[in-house]
Design a protein around this motif. Sequence first.
Motif, PDB file in Angstrom:
ATOM      1  N   GLY A   1       3.593  -6.108   3.789  1.00  0.00           N
ATOM      2  CA  GLY A   1       3.666  -7.245   4.700  1.00  0.00           C
ATOM      3  C   GLY A   1       3.288  -8.517   3.956  1.00  0.00           C
ATOM      4  O   GLY A   1       2.756  -8.475   2.845  1.00  0.00           O
ATOM      5  N   PRO A   2       3.548  -9.656   4.563  1.00  0.00           N
ATOM      6  CA  PRO A   2       3.256 -10.922   3.904  1.00  0.00           C
ATOM      7  C   PRO A   2       1.778 -11.289   3.999  1.00  0.00           C
ATOM      8  O   PRO A   2       1.084 -10.873   4.929  1.00  0.00           O
ATOM      9  CB  PRO A   2       4.090 -11.919   4.713  1.00  0.00           C
ATOM     10  CG  PRO A   2       4.119 -11.326   6.087  1.00  0.00           C
ATOM     11  CD  PRO A   2       4.179  -9.834   5.864  1.00  0.00           C
TER      12      PRO A   2
ATOM     13  N   PHE B   1       5.133  -3.552   7.577  1.00  0.00           N
ATOM     14  CA  PHE B   1       6.374  -2.786   7.651  1.00  0.00           C
ATOM     15  C   PHE B   1       6.218  -1.481   6.886  1.00  0.00           C
ATOM     16  O   PHE B   1       5.537  -1.433   5.864  1.00  0.00           O
ATOM     17  CB  PHE B   1       7.529  -3.597   7.063  1.00  0.00           C
ATOM     18  CG  PHE B   1       7.695  -4.936   7.734  1.00  0.00           C
ATOM     19  CD1 PHE B   1       8.424  -5.047   8.909  1.00  0.00           C
ATOM     20  CD2 PHE B   1       7.098  -6.060   7.205  1.00  0.00           C
ATOM     21  CE1 PHE B   1       8.567  -6.266   9.535  1.00  0.00           C
ATOM     22  CE2 PHE B   1       7.234  -7.303   7.822  1.00  0.00           C
ATOM     23  CZ  PHE B   1       7.970  -7.409   8.993  1.00  0.00           C
ATOM     24  N   LEU B   2       6.867  -0.445   7.352  1.00  0.00           N
ATOM     25  CA  LEU B   2       6.858   0.869   6.715  1.00  0.00           C
ATOM     26  C   LEU B   2       8.225   1.113   6.081  1.00  0.00           C
ATOM     27  O   LEU B   2       9.251   0.941   6.733  1.00  0.00           O
ATOM     28  CB  LEU B   2       6.555   1.961   7.744  1.00  0.00           C
ATOM     29  CG  LEU B   2       6.683   3.411   7.274  1.00  0.00           C
ATOM     30  CD1 LEU B   2       5.721   3.702   6.128  1.00  0.00           C
ATOM     31  CD2 LEU B   2       6.451   4.350   8.436  1.00  0.00           C
ATOM     32  N   VAL B   3       8.205   1.506   4.804  1.00  0.00           N
ATOM     33  CA  VAL B   3       9.443   1.772   4.072  1.00  0.00           C
ATOM     34  C   VAL B   3       9.398   3.212   3.567  1.00  0.00           C
ATOM     35  O   VAL B   3       8.402   3.652   2.998  1.00  0.00           O
ATOM     36  CB  VAL B   3       9.587   0.805   2.871  1.00  0.00           C
ATOM     37  CG1 VAL B   3      10.845   1.097   2.096  1.00  0.00           C
ATOM     38  CG2 VAL B   3       9.585  -0.634   3.352  1.00  0.00           C
ATOM     39  N   SER B   4      10.468   3.942   3.764  1.00  0.00           N
ATOM     40  CA  SER B   4      10.557   5.313   3.263  1.00  0.00           C
ATOM     41  C   SER B   4      11.405   5.334   1.995  1.00  0.00           C
ATOM     42  O   SER B   4      12.145   4.395   1.718  1.00  0.00           O
ATOM     43  CB  SER B   4      11.175   6.221   4.330  1.00  0.00           C
ATOM     44  OG  SER B   4      12.529   5.900   4.509  1.00  0.00           O
ATOM     45  N   PRO B   5      11.313   6.402   1.210  1.00  0.00           N
ATOM     46  CA  PRO B   5      12.060   6.480  -0.046  1.00  0.00           C
ATOM     47  C   PRO B   5      13.576   6.393   0.130  1.00  0.00           C
ATOM     48  O   PRO B   5      14.285   6.088  -0.813  1.00  0.00           O
ATOM     49  CB  PRO B   5      11.675   7.832  -0.631  1.00  0.00           C
ATOM     50  CG  PRO B   5      10.431   8.226   0.037  1.00  0.00           C
ATOM     51  CD  PRO B   5      10.432   7.561   1.380  1.00  0.00           C
TER      52      PRO B   5
ATOM     53  N   CYS C   1       0.865  -1.173   0.000  1.00  0.00           N
ATOM     54  CA  CYS C   1       0.000   0.000   0.000  1.00  0.00           C
ATOM     55  C   CYS C   1       0.903   1.224   0.000  1.00  0.00           C
ATOM     56  O   CYS C   1       1.698   1.414   0.923  1.00  0.00           O
ATOM     57  CB  CYS C   1      -0.895  -0.001   1.229  1.00  0.00           C
ATOM     58  SG  CYS C   1      -1.917   1.479   1.382  1.00  0.00           S
ATOM     59  N   ARG C   2       0.784   2.032  -1.052  1.00  0.00           N
ATOM     60  CA  ARG C   2       1.614   3.239  -1.129  1.00  0.00           C
ATOM     61  C   ARG C   2       0.750   4.455  -0.857  1.00  0.00           C
ATOM     62  O   ARG C   2      -0.284   4.659  -1.494  1.00  0.00           O
ATOM     63  CB  ARG C   2       2.263   3.359  -2.501  1.00  0.00           C
ATOM     64  CG  ARG C   2       3.175   4.561  -2.583  1.00  0.00           C
ATOM     65  CD  ARG C   2       3.951   4.599  -3.866  1.00  0.00           C
ATOM     66  NE  ARG C   2       4.815   5.766  -3.893  1.00  0.00           N
ATOM     67  CZ  ARG C   2       5.689   6.016  -4.834  1.00  0.00           C
ATOM     68  NH1 ARG C   2       5.840   5.162  -5.828  1.00  0.00           N
ATOM     69  NH2 ARG C   2       6.428   7.100  -4.796  1.00  0.00           N
ATOM     70  N   ILE C   3       1.199   5.270   0.087  1.00  0.00           N
ATOM     71  CA  ILE C   3       0.539   6.537   0.407  1.00  0.00           C
ATOM     72  C   ILE C   3       1.615   7.611   0.310  1.00  0.00           C
ATOM     73  O   ILE C   3       2.552   7.640   1.112  1.00  0.00           O
ATOM     74  CB  ILE C   3      -0.090   6.514   1.809  1.00  0.00           C
ATOM     75  CG1 ILE C   3      -1.127   5.394   1.897  1.00  0.00           C
ATOM     76  CG2 ILE C   3      -0.705   7.868   2.130  1.00  0.00           C
ATOM     77  CD1 ILE C   3      -1.677   5.171   3.279  1.00  0.00           C
TER      78      ILE C   3
END
Length: 90
Positions: free
Chosen positions: A35-36, A49-53, A26-28
């Motif tokens: 997540g799996p 999990f949260l991933v930043s650029p 999910c991209r916001i």
Amino acid sequence: MTPLKNKYPKRLEIRLYSCLPALHVCRIDNEIFWGPYIMGAQSRNTPTFLVSPAGVMFDILAEHYNQIWTDPRFSRIGFQKVNRQYIPIV
């Protein structure tokens, strides 16, 4: 989803998977949550999990999502326009 698609025809696109998803993405804006998929478990009970650029995972997950979204081997458009209304493609 049909009422939303009819209300926002140019802002909402729904696609149907033709592949088995291994993870949710999910991209916001400039953040990606992922997540799996765990069989038999609700997503709210699985790790997200949260991933930043700034991280390497951002590009990997963005490419994963874009390939599924744009490649007809993996997904297809879920609605078609009929008489000014959008109806689900079965």
